[in-house]
Design an enzyme around this catalytic site. Structure first.
Site, PDB file in Angstrom:
ATOM      1  N   ASP A   1       0.863  -1.181   0.000  1.00 21.83           N
ATOM      2  CA  ASP A   1       0.000   0.000   0.000  1.00 21.83           C
ATOM      3  C   ASP A   1       0.898   1.229   0.000  1.00 21.83           C
ATOM      4  O   ASP A   1       1.956   1.241   0.626  1.00 21.83           O
ATOM      5  CB  ASP A   1      -0.983  -0.010   1.169  1.00 21.83           C
ATOM      6  CG  ASP A   1      -0.329  -0.142   2.525  1.00 21.83           C
ATOM      7  OD1 ASP A   1      -0.099   0.895   3.179  1.00 21.83           O
ATOM      8  OD2 ASP A   1      -0.067  -1.283   2.953  1.00 21.83           O
TER       9      ASP A   1
ATOM     10  N   GLU B   1      -7.812   5.097  11.778  1.00 16.86           N
ATOM     11  CA  GLU B   1      -6.715   5.222  12.727  1.00 16.86           C
ATOM     12  C   GLU B   1      -6.930   6.366  13.709  1.00 16.86           C
ATOM     13  O   GLU B   1      -6.236   6.447  14.716  1.00 16.86           O
ATOM     14  CB  GLU B   1      -5.383   5.448  11.998  1.00 16.86           C
ATOM     15  CG  GLU B   1      -4.998   4.339  11.037  1.00 16.86           C
ATOM     16  CD  GLU B   1      -3.663   4.595  10.364  1.00 16.86           C
ATOM     17  OE1 GLU B   1      -2.661   4.843  11.076  1.00 16.86           O
ATOM     18  OE2 GLU B   1      -3.611   4.570   9.113  1.00 16.86           O
TER      19      GLU B   1
END
Length: 277
Positions: free
Chosen positions: A7, A88
């Site tokens: 990623d 997150e």
């Protein structure tokens, strides 16, 4: 077997190495005011090398609808691309991440939608265990393909090597991953066994409500009421233990003691056939 991938975000190159990779997931947006300036070029590299590509959004506190809309506009995803929510920020609740995923699933029916988070968020901040079409779990302390979660995972982010986050997807090969991403593989009819550790009192999940309905349907209703049926409570324990006794008798298992007690085991769970939610 698994499929290797990476990623990337704006601080990675547009021309990253694709050797040995089957997929790439590229940051597209964050909140409602940031779009990765390299997103289009990084996606183009993946497509040029025949990778399965995905786009992800780093969620911030605020309107989930506005962020989902912003993400979809900038991602410009094609059918068969993977979409993901990067959760997150501690200011974003579990209910809000659910709302973002549900909005994107409804707005992009030709795409799989995943939840990305680390083990702490998954185990201690997520009250619903809702991950859309699959869980992308960050667990760099575990070997590749062996994340420490009692839940069916789709992608495991296991390390950072050479300035790139490294991932593996839980598929036999890239062709299987591509077929799944293109929705060529139907969702399972029934919920897979989530693991013994998943069955903790107080857990809230649509899977719990589906289990509740099945236990009632098979004649093992020991619930005082149907209130909060998506939360594991004493009624679930009593009802599931009744189901285990029934299954034991009907299938001549000869189980005794702890084998008939909570928590559920894989054999009786699979036999209960909790519908996929």
């Amino acid at each position: 077997m698994t499929v290797s991938g990476i990623d990337v975000a704006s601080y990675q190159s547009d021309t990253y190495s694709t050797t040995g990779l089957g997929f790439v997931l590229v940051k597209a947006t964050e909140g409602t005011g940031y779009a990765n300036p390299r997103h289009a070029a990084q996606i183009a590299t993946g497509r040029r090398h025949s990778l399965v590509v995905g786009h992800y959004h780093f969620v911030r506190p605020g309107s989930m609808t506005a962020q989902a809309t912003y993400f979809l506009q900038h991602a410009a995803a094609r059918a068969g691309d993977v979409l993901a929510l990067d959760w997150e920020d501690t200011g974003v609740t579990g209910a809000q991440k659910d709302a973002w995923i549900e909005h994107v699933q409804a707005a992009a029916p030709r795409n799989r939608v995943l939840l990305y988070c680390n083990r702490d968020f998954w185990l201690h901040r997520d009250p619903t265990s809702f991950a859309g079409d699959g869980l992308w779990i960050a667990d760099p302390g575990a070997p590749a393909g062996r994340p420490r979660v009692d839940f069916h995972w789709t992608i495991h982010q296991y390390s950072e090597t050479g300035g790139l986050d490294r991932d593996v997807a839980n598929f036999a090969n890239t062709a299987a991953l591509r077929a799944w991403a293109a929705k060529g593989t139907p969702a399972p009819a029934h919920e897979p066994f989530p693991g013994v550790a998943w069955f903790t009192l107080g857990r809230r999940s649509p899977v719990v409500a589906a289990m509740h309905a099945r236990l009632v349907a098979v004649g093992c209703n020991h619930y005082a009421s149907s209130a909060n049926k998506d939360v594991i409570g004493s009624g679930d324990v009593a009802s599931y233990e009744a189901w285990q006794r029934k299954y034991n008798t009907e299938h001549h298992k000869g189980w005794t003691g702890a084998a008939l007690k909570w928590p559920p085991g894989k054999e009786t769970w699979d036999a209960l056939k909790v519908p996929n939610v």
